[in-house]
Design a protein around this motif. Structure first.
Motif, short mmCIF file in Angstrom:
data_model
loop_
_atom_site.label_atom_id
_atom_site.label_comp_id
_atom_site.label_asym_id
_atom_site.label_seq_id
_atom_site.Cartn_x
_atom_site.Cartn_y
_atom_site.Cartn_z
N GLY A 183 -19.31 -14.25 -12.91
CA GLY A 183 -19.44 -12.69 -13.21
C GLY A 183 -20.43 -12.13 -12.41
N ALA A 184 -21.47 -12.78 -12.26
CA ALA A 184 -22.74 -12.12 -11.55
C ALA A 184 -22.16 -11.81 -10.06
N ILE A 185 -21.66 -12.73 -9.36
CA ILE A 185 -21.03 -12.75 -8.30
C ILE A 185 -20.04 -11.57 -7.98
N MET A 186 -19.38 -11.36 -9.07
CA MET A 186 -17.89 -10.37 -8.79
C MET A 186 -18.81 -8.99 -9.08
N LEU A 187 -19.75 -8.83 -9.47
CA LEU A 187 -20.47 -7.53 -9.98
C LEU A 187 -20.27 -6.54 -8.90
N ILE A 188 -20.56 -7.09 -7.33
CA ILE A 188 -20.58 -6.17 -6.45
C ILE A 188 -19.34 -6.43 -5.48
N MET A 189 -18.38 -7.42 -5.89
CA MET A 189 -17.31 -7.66 -5.10
C MET A 189 -15.89 -6.72 -5.42
N PHE A 190 -15.83 -6.37 -6.56
CA PHE A 190 -14.65 -5.58 -7.07
C PHE A 190 -15.09 -4.38 -7.81
N LYS A 191 -14.10 -3.49 -7.72
CA LYS A 191 -14.37 -2.15 -8.55
C LYS A 191 -13.98 -2.55 -9.97
N PHE A 192 -14.17 -1.60 -10.79
CA PHE A 192 -14.18 -1.79 -12.31
C PHE A 192 -13.00 -2.50 -12.79
N LYS A 193 -11.81 -1.85 -12.50
CA LYS A 193 -10.57 -2.45 -13.34
C LYS A 193 -10.26 -3.85 -12.70
N ARG A 194 -10.37 -4.11 -11.55
CA ARG A 194 -10.06 -5.66 -11.20
C ARG A 194 -11.26 -6.49 -11.74
N PHE B 26 -21.64 -6.94 -21.55
CA PHE B 26 -22.75 -6.38 -20.70
C PHE B 26 -22.20 -6.22 -19.18
N PHE B 27 -21.69 -7.38 -18.61
CA PHE B 27 -21.32 -7.35 -17.38
C PHE B 27 -20.46 -6.17 -16.72
N PRO B 28 -19.22 -6.09 -17.66
CA PRO B 28 -18.31 -4.99 -16.93
C PRO B 28 -19.11 -3.61 -16.96
N MET B 29 -20.11 -3.32 -17.91
CA MET B 29 -20.70 -2.19 -17.81
C MET B 29 -21.63 -2.14 -16.80
N LEU B 30 -22.18 -3.14 -16.49
CA LEU B 30 -23.14 -3.15 -15.16
C LEU B 30 -22.38 -3.25 -13.87
N ASN B 31 -21.08 -3.60 -14.14
CA ASN B 31 -20.40 -3.57 -12.56
C ASN B 31 -20.05 -2.19 -12.60
#
Length: 632
Positions: A95-106, A146-151
């Motif tokens: 989840g942490a790795i994907m935070l900056i890899m994808f936009k919110f929907k994906r 929390f992670f989706p909001m952080l994303n």
């Protein structure tokens, strides 16, 4: 491609990690066989990408496959005692790795897919909820919410930064485009004189070479002496002992291209941050001023033409005499050129001064070339230079024939020509032929010579203005009637006396104030009629003639030897200004400095049977006295 290799890392590490953990936990479940399929899968992907079978890998699908397999590995390959802890760790890490890899929907899709898939596989594997699952639930729920909001927040920051970057790039492009379209070149100069990166493209066009990394002196094609001065200039700029404003004007100011363009150079400082007096860099601004220079030249030519027309209409007779003397000199030139070079030189020198009186620099420059041939031994080129001068004067007359004709008409309208009706009136009123001859002689052949000299007032005013001097000119004394045709050459050569008085005699305004003199200088020309003879006194209240300076110049120019001047008093030294070749001026120009003027004056005075003398006192002034027979 690098991301594909990175996917190897967790599986390879897991493969080696399976041996000690398998032995430690006494379990065969965490065996190396679970890591073989993803390593093979990843190798196939790398091969496909390397062979360019697939040009662009879909990262989302790629990660989806790995997440699916990793979930199966967690639920079926990791012992039940540790699967929940392992899942919480993987769920948080991925989840942490994907935070900056994808936009919110994906991100939301993948995030909840991991949770849902592992929840489903947990029950398919027949596992039951225990203490580990409940203790990990808080961590999993926190990450899940929390992670989706952080994303969403990070994507907002990323978009904002991207937009700012795009705006900055666009602004940079606009600024660069604006700078290039300004038709000005900018170069940043370092302490070593080298042009640093960032010079505008147009500088290569201006200086006809690549500018980056080159020394500015070599770009400007400075010679050895100029390069030494340039390096000292650069050194003094970075020393900071003098203000940049004072030093800027001492650097190279212009550059001429091979095709004749005129590039001006200006300099602006860049100071070190927080140190306003410490220079960091210097910006050199190059501007193409070719068009402006062309316009200035045209304006200068127009101004010269207007000046000529003005002087021509003020002195039509003098210009007529000048043209007559010019054509007369061209006629006798083939005869006298091999007889007396000194006489020929004096004639051209006086002619040059007279053309200079009318502001005709294009002609004075050509006469100067003739003088150079005579003085420097270039006799073989003399004929071509004289022919060139003659052609130039003919073109000048042709180009200005309307103005010259207007001046001639102006001269007639102002009584400067003999009118037939006046002659007829004299014929009827005269009792004898002798009376008629005398009337004609007195009214049309005799002129007041004082009036002929008054034309020099305009010359003095012009010369004084160029040298920032203020001079009053006075013409005083008796009326002296002479046959002007006999004295015209004398009036013409006296131009040298007036030039010397302005150039060497009258001081500048500041000098006169220091000497407690009136701010305005004074030149007076006084005429005295004594029957058979008349006197002309030319007097100025200037600095006077320094006899010691005359002596130095006589020796320096090789006119006299030191022994010849021993015991000669100051009066006799001053009288030597009439010797040919003597001039106290430091440089020769197209108008003065050759030491011919006063020699020509003395020769003409003596030709007329007269005498000339000079009296001078330091800081008091100088007086030239000419004594001449009237010669009726």
């Amino acid at each position: 491609m690098y991301s594909l290799f990175l996917a190897y890392i967790p599986y390879i590490l897991g493969y080696f990690f399976s041996f000690p953990t398998g032995n430690f936990f006494k379990s065969g479940n965490i065996a190396f066989k679970w890591f073989i399929p993803p390593i093979i899968f990843q190798s196939i992907l790398i091969f496909i990408m390397y062979k360019k079978i697939i040009l662009k890998l879909n990262t989302f699908l790629h990660l989806l496959i790995h997440i699916t397999y990793a979930s199966v590995l967690l639920q079926f390959g990791v012992p039940h005692n540790y699967d929940s802890i392992a899942f919480a760790f993987v769920f948080t890490s991925v989840g942490a790795i994907m935070l900056i890899m994808f936009k919110f929907k994906r991100y939301v899709v993948l995030h909840f897919y991991i949770g849902f898939l592992n929840f489903l596989l947990f029950f398919i594997a027949g596992k039951k909820l225990g203490y580990d699952e409940y203790s990990s639930l808080i961590t999993i729920a926190t990450v899940l919410i929390f992670f989706p909001m952080l994303n969403l927040y990070l994507n907002g920051l990323k978009n904002n930064l991207t937009n700012r970057k795009v705006k900055a790039e666009n602004l940079s492009k606009q600024v660069s485009s604006l700078v290039e379209n300004l038709e000005e070149g900018f170069m940043i100069i370092g302490e070593d004189g080298l042009i640093e990166e960032g010079a505008t493209k147009i500088t290569e066009e201006f200086f006809e070479t690549q500018t980056k990394g080159k020394h500015l002196g070599s770009v400007l094609k400075l010679n050895e002496n100029e390069m030494n001065l340039f390096n000292k200039w650069i050194e003094n700029i970075w020393k900071g002992n003098l203000s940049f404003k004072d030093l800027a004007s001492l650097g190279p100011q212009d550059f001429r291209t091979s095709d004749g363009r005129y590039i001006t150079l200006d300099y602006k400082p860049i100071y070190l941050e927080g140190k306003k007096k410490k220079i960091d860099k210097v910006i050199c601004i190059a501007t193409d001023k070719t068009q402006e220079m062309g316009l200035e030249k045209e304006l200068e030519l127009d101004k010269e033409k207007v000046n000529f027309v003005n002087k021509l209409l003020q002195n039509p007779v003098d210009f007529g005499d000048l043209m007559n003397d010019t054509y007369e000199l061209f006629e006798v030139y083939p005869v006298i050129k091999d007889m007396d070079e000194g006489e020929l030189f004096r004639k051209f020198h006086t002619l040059k001064a007279r053309y200079g009186q009318f502001g005709l620099r294009e002609i004075t420059v050509s006469i100067d070339e003739v003088e150079n041939c005579l003085s420097n031994g270039g006799i073989d080129k003399l004929d071509s230079k004289v022919k060139n001068l003659q052609e130039k004067i003919e073109r000048f007359v042709k180009r200005n024939h309307l103005v010259i004709e207007a001046a001639r008409k102006f001269m007639i309208d102002n009584g400067q020509a003999v009118l037939v009706k006046d002659v007829m009136k004299m014929i009827t009123s005269s009792k004898t032929l002798e009376n008629l001859k005398f009337d004609l002689y007195k009214n049309y052949l005799l002129s007041d010579i004082k009036e002929k000299f008054e034309r020099y007032k305009f010359l003095v005013d012009e010369l004084a203005e160029k040298q920032n001097k203020f001079i009053d000119v006075l013409f005083l004394g008796d009326k002296v009637l002479v046959e002007y045709s006999k004295f015209s050459n004398l009036v013409n050569v006296c131009i040298h006396i007036f030039r010397n008085m302005v150039d060497h005699g009258i001081e500048s305004e500041d000098e006169r104030i220091e000497k407690i003199k009136p701010e305005r200088g004074k030149i007076s020309v006084k005429f005295k009629n004594e029957g058979d003879y008349f006197y002309i006194d030319f007097t100025d209240d200037g600095k006077g003639i320094d006899p010691q300076k005359i002596k130095e110049k006589l020796i320096d120019k090789g006119i006299k030897k030191d022994k010849e001047l021993e015991g000669i008093n100051d009066s006799n030294l001053v009288d030597m200004i009439f010797l040919p070749g003597l001039s106290t001026k430091e440089e020769v120009t197209d108008l003065s400095g050759r030491g011919i003027g006063m020699d020509a004056v003395r020769e003409e005075v003596e030709r007329l049977g007269g005498k000339i003398s000079v009296i001078s006192k330091i800081d008091k002034g100088t007086t030239f006295t000419i004594k001449l027979p009237v010669m009726f």
